[in-house]
Write an enzyme that holds these catalytic residues in place. Structure first.
Site, PDB file in Angstrom:
ATOM      1  N   ARG A 116       0.752  -1.176  -0.095  1.00  0.00           N
ATOM      2  CA  ARG A 116      -0.050   0.198  -0.035  1.00  0.00           C
ATOM      3  C   ARG A 116       1.082   1.490   0.313  1.00  0.00           C
ATOM      4  NH1 ARG A 116      -4.978   1.938  -1.134  1.00  0.00           N
ATOM      5  NH2 ARG A 116      -6.180   2.921   0.511  1.00  0.00           N
ATOM      6  N   THR A 406      -9.558   0.624  -9.433  1.00  0.00           N
ATOM      7  CA  THR A 406      -8.987  -0.712  -8.796  1.00  0.00           C
ATOM      8  C   THR A 406      -8.994  -1.804 -10.078  1.00  0.00           C
ATOM      9  OG1 THR A 406      -9.241   0.159  -6.870  1.00  0.00           O
ATOM     10  CG2 THR A 406      -8.431  -2.115  -6.941  1.00  0.00           C
ATOM     11  N   GLU A 426      -6.471   4.055  -7.035  1.00  0.00           N
ATOM     12  CA  GLU A 426      -7.521   4.602  -6.335  1.00  0.00           C
ATOM     13  C   GLU A 426      -8.633   5.239  -7.365  1.00  0.00           C
ATOM     14  OE1 GLU A 426     -10.392   6.010  -3.907  1.00  0.00           O
ATOM     15  OE2 GLU A 426      -9.580   7.194  -5.406  1.00  0.00           O
ATOM     16  N   GLU A 443      -4.102   8.090  -3.945  1.00  0.00           N
ATOM     17  CA  GLU A 443      -4.317   7.003  -2.693  1.00  0.00           C
ATOM     18  C   GLU A 443      -4.556   7.912  -1.608  1.00  0.00           C
ATOM     19  OE1 GLU A 443      -5.849   4.045  -3.046  1.00  0.00           O
ATOM     20  OE2 GLU A 443      -3.989   3.999  -4.452  1.00  0.00           O
ATOM     21  N   GLY A 491     -13.829  -1.950  -7.073  1.00  0.00           N
ATOM     22  CA  GLY A 491     -14.984  -1.366  -6.733  1.00  0.00           C
ATOM     23  C   GLY A 491     -15.170  -0.414  -5.501  1.00  0.00           C
TER      24      GLY A 491
END
Length: 585
Positions: A116, A406, A426, A443, A491
């Site tokens: 991340r 995504t 994102e 992000e 999603g």
């Protein structure tokens, strides 16, 4: 009720084309566009030895080629992700981050890796507030450098390949370089998204030059799109590994682009690249019938929230009610709403905020929470629960926005290694900043724009070096201590509902994984129950409203992909709402 979908059936081919450019263009041309309403059906794909499912057939084929020439799942992951960054640039790429859930067959162990993005070390909690301390409007924060976090994808690919890879690193990247140089055909879905985002994409010259033609018009489906700059970037990464991305000219160009973004600069700096690390974290697993449903822990809320939903619905007789009984959808919707209340209160980067992980998936706690649900009557209101926890901290509900872009892919190789990856920049097209042929993420807007509510801190507030909370839910379902299924979806915060519903449809209603993915969606996060437009889910609207729900009929464009491992081989499924494919041998 016989559930039906609207458009034509598309069979997924297992053919491996010899020429990379040829298969790139053929695969793109064979896929139907993303539709604003209704879905198509796709066929379940079966294989004996290995399988790849990904959101674009060109990327699926890239992974299949690697497995066909003896590579393993991690090798194929490198190829799939780097190709997705080329052919599906709006959703993921090397300017973003990813979560990996990995079954290591040799070590007989499930592992998760956190790639991340991180907040810049110079970021302040007020980054997304105006001069009066009020939250910025979402797109005022997104477009430009302010929203860009330190990318993690390249480091994730490099570090895991160094540990598990079988084939030479550079050999995995060379075919993607060739496609970037020779070009690929713009798919209908990508063309639609470019057209829909014209205003924001045209704001920055480099991005506009790539996605628009010489007359300033959005490039259309069928256009051959070449990306020599991405090819050069990949060439550097192929020869130097992650160092090429995190030190040197690529990092310098990213930083300069972020800091000099006209009208909305950011604070990303070299020290953020120098200190970035991939974190191996313990999987979060939730008991569900005979399964353990496992995924990524915080900063992802995916595994925790999916696990909570499944556990709460287990207390009701969904199996005998079936998908034709509105009570099934009411219970699922209320369980989801309760889980989202806990998500908003407690879930954030566990390196910065204590998270009651075990308490949140405790069987006793979730049985207690499920008692708030009454079959046949929607919940009037919800609040976060009180899971067992050794930190007595006052918290306030999060108000962050997470929009649906995504990508997700799964891989199973001939050695039994299993990969489930959800990957993102994102929002669609991220920050709209493009550097060296790839888009940069936005992000940081996954953080709460506010830091406190009523004097109580928000767990997912922005802090220097922190990873924003995510709803990405790459999942591996275990049964008898072995992988049973890999599944996930794009999603935004709806990922959680997409994944939970597909698991319920498969395990409770005996749908194969393709049928489960095809099934019309019902989702409830914050009180409003979304039902999927253009499907027979709309017929439930009056019944659900009678139960007390506010119902919203809307497009629910999931991108679910799954691989099931059976005693007879592998089954693969791709979401008909997007252009993905399953390929196996």
């Amino acid at each position: 009720m016989q559930w039906k979908t609207k458009l034509s059936t598309i069979a997924t081919s297992t053919l491996i084309f010899a020429s990379h450019v040829s298969w790139a263009n053929q695969a793109a041309d064979s896929v139907a566009p993303e539709h604003s309403s209704g879905i198509e059906t796709k066929q379940l794909v079966k294989a004996k030895d290995w399988m790849v499912t990904a959101a674009n057939p060109i990327a699926t084929q890239a992974g299949a080629d690697v497995l066909a020439r003896g590579g393993n799942a991690v090798d194929a992951m490198v190829a799939v992700q780097l190709m997705l960054g080329l052919v599906e640039p709006q959703s993921s790429g090397i300017g973003g981050g990813a979560f990996l859930v990995y079954w290591d067959a040799k070590g007989n162990k499930l592992k998760t890796y956190d790639g991340r993005e991180t907040a810049p070390l110079d970021a302040t909690p007020q980054l997304f507030q105006d001069n009066n301390g009020q939250p910025l409007k979402f797109y005022d924060a997104v477009v430009g450098g302010r929203s860009v976090g330190t990318p993690g994808t390249v480091k994730l690919l490099w570090d895991t390949h160094q540990q598990y890879g079988k084939l030479d690193w550079a050999s995995l990247i060379t075919p993607i370089i060739k496609v970037a140089q020779d070009g690929f055909t713009i798919s209908p879905r990508l063309a639609t998204l470019i057209n829909n985002d014209q205003q924001r994409l045209s704001r920055f010259p480099t991005t506009k030059a790539y996605f628009f033609d010489a007359n300033g018009q959005p490039k259309t489906a069928g256009t051959l799109l070449k990306n020599p700059e991405y090819a050069e970037t990949l060439q550097s990464i192929a020869s130097q590994g992650a160092k090429a991305f995190y030190q040197g000219d690529i990092a310098s160009d990213i930083i300069a682009t972020v800091q000099n973004a006209k009208g909305n600069p950011g604070v990303l700096a070299q020290k953020d690249f120098d200190t970035y690390t991939i974190k191996q974290r313990d999987p979060v697993c939730s008991a569900y019938e005979s399964y353990q449903v496992c995924g990524m822990g915080p900063p992802s809320s995916g595994a925790l929230t999916v696990g909570q939903i499944l556990s709460m619905t287990e207390q009701f007789d969904l199996k005998s009610w079936g998908p034709d009984d509105e009570k099934s959808w009411q219970v699922l919707a209320d369980a989801s709403r309760l889980a989202f209340a806990d998500r908003g209160m407690y879930m954030a980067d566990q390196d910065y905020v204590p998270v009651p992980t075990q308490g949140l998936v405790s069987t006793d706690y979730l049985k207690e929470r499920s008692q708030l649900i009454t079959a046949g009557k929607a919940l009037d209101s919800v609040s976060a629960g009180s899971p067992l926890w050794d930190h007595a901290m006052l918290r306030s509900q999060d108000i962050s926005i997470e929009l649906p872009s995504t990508s997700h892919f799964n891989i199973v190789d001939s050695d039994g290694n299993v990969i489930s990856v959800t990957t993102t920049i994102e929002n669609a097209f991220g920050s709209r900043l493009m550097v060296r042929g790839f888009l940069l993420n936005n992000e940081l807007t996954d953080f709460s724009f506010k830091t406190h509510n009523d004097g109580k801190p928000i767990a997912n507030r922005l802090e220097p070096g922190k990873r924003p909370r995510s709803s990405m839910a790459p999942t591996i379902i275990m049964q008898d201590d072995k992988p049973y299924m890999a599944i996930g979806s794009p999603g935004g915060s709806r990922i959680i509902g997409y994944v939970a519903q597909a698991i319920i449809a498969h395990t409770q209603w005996d749908m194969d994984i393709q049928e489960a993915i095809n099934h019309p969606h019902f989702l409830n996060r914050f009180g409003t129950l979304d039902v999927e437009q253009g499907t027979q889910a709309e017929l439930f609207k009056p019944k659900l409203e009678k139960m007390g729900f506010k119902v919203n009929v809307r497009d629910l464009n999931s991108g679910l992909h799954a691989i099931r491992i059976t005693k007879d081989g592998l089954e693969g499924a791709a979401d008909p709402r997007r252009e993905g494919a399953a390929i196996g041998q």
